[in-house]
Write a protein that holds these residues in place. Structure first.
Motif, PDB file in Angstrom:
ATOM      1  N   ALA A  20     -11.437  66.145  16.272  1.00 19.73           N
ATOM      2  CA  ALA A  20     -12.311  65.099  16.821  1.00 19.73           C
ATOM      3  C   ALA A  20     -12.777  65.273  18.318  1.00 19.73           C
ATOM      4  CB  ALA A  20     -11.548  63.472  16.864  1.00 19.73           C
ATOM      5  N   LEU A  21     -12.042  65.830  19.088  1.00 18.95           N
ATOM      6  CA  LEU A  21     -12.568  66.329  20.521  1.00 18.95           C
ATOM      7  C   LEU A  21     -13.677  66.978  20.374  1.00 18.95           C
ATOM      8  CD1 LEU A  21      -9.550  66.549  22.474  1.00 18.95           C
ATOM      9  CD2 LEU A  21     -11.164  65.530  23.308  1.00 18.95           C
ATOM     10  N   PHE A  22     -13.533  68.263  19.650  1.00 16.76           N
ATOM     11  CA  PHE A  22     -14.355  69.487  19.558  1.00 16.76           C
ATOM     12  C   PHE A  22     -15.891  68.959  19.008  1.00 16.76           C
ATOM     13  CE2 PHE A  22     -15.804  73.751  17.873  1.00 16.76           C
ATOM     14  CZ  PHE A  22     -15.740  74.209  19.363  1.00 16.76           C
ATOM     15  N   LEU A  23     -15.956  68.112  17.889  1.00 14.12           N
ATOM     16  CA  LEU A  23     -16.902  67.697  17.300  1.00 14.12           C
ATOM     17  C   LEU A  23     -17.438  66.520  18.253  1.00 14.12           C
ATOM     18  CD1 LEU A  23     -16.397  67.330  13.579  1.00 14.12           C
ATOM     19  CD2 LEU A  23     -17.487  69.130  14.968  1.00 14.12           C
ATOM     20  N   VAL A  24     -16.786  65.483  18.901  1.00 16.74           N
ATOM     21  CA  VAL A  24     -17.556  64.431  19.755  1.00 16.74           C
ATOM     22  C   VAL A  24     -17.930  64.963  20.962  1.00 16.74           C
ATOM     23  CG1 VAL A  24     -16.748  62.384  20.882  1.00 16.74           C
ATOM     24  CG2 VAL A  24     -15.929  62.619  18.656  1.00 16.74           C
ATOM     25  N   VAL A  25     -17.511  66.009  21.466  1.00 15.82           N
ATOM     26  CA  VAL A  25     -17.967  66.562  22.670  1.00 15.82           C
ATOM     27  C   VAL A  25     -19.338  67.283  22.417  1.00 15.82           C
ATOM     28  CG1 VAL A  25     -17.754  68.459  24.540  1.00 15.82           C
ATOM     29  CG2 VAL A  25     -15.750  66.730  23.948  1.00 15.82           C
ATOM     30  N   ARG A  26     -19.326  67.728  21.194  1.00 18.17           N
ATOM     31  CA  ARG A  26     -20.691  68.516  20.945  1.00 18.17           C
ATOM     32  C   ARG A  26     -21.710  67.512  20.413  1.00 18.17           C
ATOM     33  NH1 ARG A  26     -21.868  73.927  19.966  1.00 18.17           N
ATOM     34  NH2 ARG A  26     -24.294  73.711  19.853  1.00 18.17           N
ATOM     35  N   PHE A  27     -21.347  66.378  19.654  1.00 18.13           N
ATOM     36  CA  PHE A  27     -22.169  65.374  19.210  1.00 18.13           C
ATOM     37  C   PHE A  27     -22.793  64.786  20.409  1.00 18.13           C
ATOM     38  CE2 PHE A  27     -22.844  60.998  18.331  1.00 18.13           C
ATOM     39  CZ  PHE A  27     -23.661  61.120  17.476  1.00 18.13           C
ATOM     40  N   ARG A  28     -21.978  64.397  21.605  1.00 20.99           N
ATOM     41  CA  ARG A  28     -22.522  63.913  22.527  1.00 20.99           C
ATOM     42  C   ARG A  28     -23.628  64.798  23.429  1.00 20.99           C
ATOM     43  NH1 ARG A  28     -17.141  61.603  25.750  1.00 20.99           N
ATOM     44  NH2 ARG A  28     -17.684  59.289  25.609  1.00 20.99           N
TER      45      ARG A  28
END
Length: 723
Positions: free
Chosen positions: A271-279
Motif C-alpha cells: 500500500a505504501l508503494f502504490l499510494v505514494v506513486r498514485f499521489r
C-alpha cells in the motif's frame, strides 16, 4: 418534423482514452478497469471475504497442533507401529503423572488414579489406559506413579486431546497430591498455547505503533487506513482458506500466526508503494483513473514481482518433508496471494474512487506539499554518488562483522524450557525426572521382531548411554513385534543423547527400530540439517532468476541477490551472539539454550530473504524505471532513492516495530523470531537498500544495466517506465 441533431459521444474525462489505455500494460489496464468498476470489485471482494471469513472463527480450534516430524524417518515408523500394534503406546500417548508425599498404595492416591483413569477412558481419542506398573511406572520411592493413556488417534488429534484433558486432570490435584499430564502431545499443546497467546499479545501491542508510523509515513489519516483495508481482507480470506485446507491436509496452527504477520507486513509495504506513486501521478495528471493506470503500470509491476519473489522463497520450504514446515509455508503463501490480489484489484478501485480525497485528514505539516520525489532521499542519493566509499565501506564492514559469527552457529530442537514453568507438560516432566532419573522423560522406544527381542534387550542393557531397560512387551495382536523401552542416562535435550541413538542404530540387530519423542526431534533436526543447503540454494537461484526476468540485467540481479544474502547472514550472525552465546539475554529476559531453534535456518532464511528481496525489488524497479527514461546511471541511482527511499524507510520502520514487539513475549520462540526478523529488516533497510546497494550501483555504473543480446532475445520485455 425537424430532424434530431446528431451528437458525438464524448469520452468520460475521468477515464483514460482508448488509445491512451491501450498504451498501458496488463497491470495498467487491470488498474484502469478496477478504478472504473469499483462496485463490482467491492462486491466480489465482499463475497470472497464473507465466504471464506465465515470459516475464520474456527481457525484456532480446527488447525493442527503437531506435525513437527520428519516424514519417512525411522522414529515416525516406530510411532506408527507402536500405535497400531501396542494399544497406542506410542510417543504421542499421554502420560499422567500422580505424585504426592504419600505412597501410591494410599487410598487417597488410589482414588485419584481411579478418577484420572475414568476421565481418560471417557475420551474416544484415548486407546488403552495402562495402570502404574511396579518397577516400570512406579518410582523407586513409591510416591510417584504414571498412567499411560495410549494414542487412539493421530498425532494432531492427540494434541487436541491434550488440550481438552490436561485441565480436568490437573483439577484432580488436592491435599498434597499433584496430577499433571505430560508427554510429547501435552508439550505441543502447551507450546502452541503459550506461543499463540504471546503472539496475539504482541500483535495487539504493535497496532498502536504501526498506526502511528503509518500516519506519519502517509501524512494523512485516509491514506494510512488503506493498508488496513488490504490486511483485513487478506487475513479474513486466508484464515478461512486455512480452515478449508485443513480438511485436505493437516495444517499447523503456526501457519495462521505467520500468515497474520506477513499479511500485515506486506499489506503495509504494498500500500505504501502504490499510494505514494498514485499521489505523484495524480499531482502530474490531475486525473484519478489515469493516475491509477500509470501507478499500476509502473509500481504495480514492482509489487507483482515482489509478491512472486516472496512466494518463490516460501515455496522452497515445502522441499522439507515435514508437515509443520510445509503447512506454515503454504499458510503464509495463501496470505501473500490474497494480499497481493487485493493490492492489484481492490486498492486501485478504492484509489480511483478517492482521487484527491486520498489526502483527506492530512497532518498540518504536510498540507500544501506536492507529491513526488523525496528531497531528503534525493540529497542522500547525491551524497552516496559523490562519496560511495565513505559510506559503502563502513556499511559493508558492519554487515561482514555481524555475519562472521554465523560460522559457529549451532541449532537444535527446543527443550522443555520453552514452555512456562507452571504448564502441565513441564510440571509432569519435572516430577518424572525427580522420581525416575534425568533421562526418564525421554525414554527410547525400540520395536523389534520378537525373535530378536533378547539380543536387542542385551545390547540395550550393555550400552553406556542407557540407564535401564524395561521388560519387553509382545504385541497383543500377534503381529510378531516386541516393544522395548530404554531410559537414557541424560536429559532428552542433552547433546549426548544423539550419540547414544546413533550408536544404538549401528549396534542393534538390523530389524530393530529406534524411536520415541526425543528421537523424533533428533530425526527432524537431522532432516533440517540435510535439507537446509538445498532450500537455501533453491531460494537464491529462483530469486536471481526472477530479478533477471524483471530487470533484464545479470549484474544488477546478482547485486540484488548477493546483498540480500549478506543481510540475511548478518541477521543470523547477530542471532548466534544473542540466543546461542547469550549476549543481552538478561536485558531481553530469557535463558539462552546454547543454540538456535532447529527450524530457524530453513524457515527464517526463507522469511528474511523474502522480505529482503521485497525491498530489493522496490529499489531496483525504481532504478530501472529511471534508467529506461534517461539512460543515465547517476539519475537511475539517485532517482531510485528519491522515489523509493521514503517507502523503504517507512515500511521497514513498521516491520521493525511489529517484529520487535515479539521480543516482549514471554516464551522463547516468539522472542527469537521477533528479534531475528526485526534485526534482519533493520540491517537490510538501513545498511543494504539505503546504502550498500546504491553504492554498488554507483561503482558499477552503466555496466550494472548491461545485458547481452542473446539474453534480451529470450527474456520477456518488462519495462517499469511510463511517459
Amino acid at each position: 418534423m425537424p430532424l434530431a441533431k446528431h451528437r458525438t459521444p464524448t469520452a468520460d474525462p475521468a477515464l483514460p482514452t482508448p488509445g491512451r489505455e491501450a498504451a498501458y500494460g496488463l497491470l495498467g489496464r487491470l488498474g484502469a478497469w478496477s478504478a472504473a468498476h469499483l462496485r463490482l470489485v467491492a462486491v466480489l471482494w465482499l463475497a470472497l471475504v464473507a465466504g471464506l471469513g465465515a470459516f475464520a472463527p474456527q481457525v484456532t480450534s480446527a488447525l493442527a497442533g503437531a506435525g513437527w516430524q520428519a516424514n519417512g524417518s525411522e522414529s515416525v515408523h516406530v510411532r506408527e507401529l507402536a500405535q497400531q500394534h501396542f494399544g497406542g503406546n506410542a510417543s504421542s500417548a499421554l502420560q499422567v503423572v500422580v505424585s504426592s508425599d504419600r505412597p501410591v498404595a494410599d487410598p487417597a492416591v488410589q482414588q485419584v488414579l481411579t478418577d484420572a483413569t475414568a476421565r481418560l477412558k471417557a475420551d474416544s481419542r484415548i486407546a488403552d489406559v495402562v495402570p502404574p506398573q511396579p518397577g516400570a511406572t512406579i518410582s523407586p520411592d513409591g510416591r510417584t506413579a504414571i498412567l499411560l493413556a495410549g494414542a487412539g488417534a493421530d498425532a494432531n488429534d492427540m494434541v487436541r486431546a491434550a488440550d481438552d484433558l490436561k485441565g480436568p486432570l490437573a483439577d484432580l490435584s488436592h491435599d498434597g497430591i499433584t496430577v499433571a499430564a505430560t508427554g510429547a502431545s501435552v508439550l505441543w499443546s502447551d507450546f502452541n498455547t503459550a506461543n499463540h497467546d504471546a503472539m496475539m499479545k504482541s500483535e495487539m501491542l504493535s497496532w498502536p505503533v504501526t498506526l502511528a508510523i503509518l500516519v506519519l509515513a502517509f501524512g494523512s489519516l485516509v491514506a494510512a487506513g488503506l493498508p488496513l483495508l488490504l490486511t483485513m481482507a487478506g487475513l479474513a480470506a486466508s484464515a478461512g482458506a486455512l480452515v478449508l485446507l485443513n480438511h485436505l491436509t493437516p495444517t499447523s496452527i503456526w501457519a495462521m500466526n505467520f500468515a497474520m504477520m506477513f499479511a500485515l507486513a506486506l499489506g503495509i509495504d504494498y500500500a505504501l508503494f502504490l499510494v505514494v506513486r498514485f499521489r505523484a501521478a495524480l499531482a502530474k495528471h490531475g486525473d484519478a483513473r489515469r493516475a491509477v493506470a500509470e501507478t499500476m503500470d509502473t509500481a504495480g509491476k514492482a509489487v507483482a514481482l515482489s509478491g512472486a519473489t516472496v512466494l518463490v522463497s516460501l515455496s522452497a520450504v515445502t522441499l522439507v518433508p515435514s508437515p509443520a514446515f510445509r503447512s506454515m509455508a503454504v499458510g503464509i503463501m495463501l496470505a501473500v496471494v490474497f494480499v497481493l490480489a487485493a493490492t492489484l484489484t481492490l486498492l486501485p478501485a478504492v484509489l480511483g474512487k478517492l482521487g484527491r480525497r486520498v489526502n483527506a485528514g492530512s497532518l498540518p505539516w504536510t498540507r500544501g506539499k506536492t507529491a513526488g520525489p523525496s528531497p531528503r532521499f534525493t540529497a542522500w542519493g547525491e551524497r552516496l554518488w559523490a562519496h560511495p566509499l565513505r559510506y559503502g565501506i563502513p556499511a559493508l564492514a558492519i554487515l561482514v562483522a555481524l555475519a562472521a559469527p554465523v560460522i559457529g552457529l549451532r541449532t537444535s530442537m527446543p527443550s522443555i524450557t520453552v514452555v512456562p514453568e507452571d504448564s502441565s507438560a513441564r510440571v509432569g516432566y519435572t516430577a518424572v525426572q525427580q522420581a525416575f532419573g534425568p533421562g526418564a522423560p525421554g525414554a527410547l522406544q525400540i520395536v523389534t521382531p520378537t525373535a530378536q527381542a533378547a539380543p536387542t534387550a542385551a545390547a540395550l542393557a550393555g550400552d553406556p548411554g542407557i540407564a535401564g531397560v524395561m521388560p519387553g512387551q509382545n504385541a497383543p495382536d500377534g503381529s510378531g513385534y516386541t516393544l522395548l523401552q530404554a531410559v537414557p542416562k541424560v536429559d532428552p535435550s542433552d547433546p549426548a543423547l544423539e550419540g547414544t541413538v546413533e550408536r544404538l542404530r549401528d549396534t542393534l540387530p538390523d530389524e530393530a527400530l529406534v524411536g520415541g519423542a526425543a528421537v523424533e526431534n533428533l530425526d527432524l533436526q537431522s532432516l533440517l540439517d540435510s535439507k537446509t543447503p538445498l532450500v537455501m540454494g533453491v531460494i537464491l537461484a529462483l530469486g536471481f532468476v526472477l530479478l533477471i526476468v524483471a530487470l533484464q540485467a545479470p549484474l544488477v540481479a546478482l547485486l540484488g541477490t548477493v546483498t540480500s544474502l549478506l543481510a540475511t547472514a548478518a541477521a543470523f550472525g547477530a542471532a548466534r551472539l544473542i540466543f546461542q552465546d547469550g549476549h543481552g539475554a538478561g536485558l531481553l529476559g530469557f535463558t539462552p539454550q546454547g543454540f538456535l531453534d532447529g527450524w530457524a535456518p530453513v524457515f527464517f532464511f526463507a522469511m528474511i530473504f523474502a522480505i529482503a528481496m521485497d525491498y530489493t525489488v522496490f529499489l531496483l524497479a525504481a532504478a530501472k524505471e529511471q534508467y529506461e527514461l534517461t539512460g543515465d546511471a547517476r539519475k537511475a541511482t539517485v532517482g531510485a532513492l528519491a522515489h523509493s527511499g521514503r517507502v523503504i524507510f517507512a515500511a521497514a520502520a513498521v516491520m521493525v516495530a511489529v517484529f520487535f514487539t515479539f521480543a516482549l513475549s514471554g516464551p522463547l520462540p516468539p522472542k527469537e523470531m521477533g528479534i531475528v526478523l526485526g534485526l534482519a529488516v533493520l540491517l537490510d533497510a538501513a545498511l543494504v537498500r539505503l546504502v550498500l546497494l546504491p553504492v554498488l550501483l554507483r561503482l558499477t555504473g552503466r555496466a550494472a544495466w548491461w545485458s547481452p543480446a542473446w539474453l534480451r532475445r529470450v527474456l520477456p520485455d518488462v519495462r517499469f517506465s511510463h511517459d
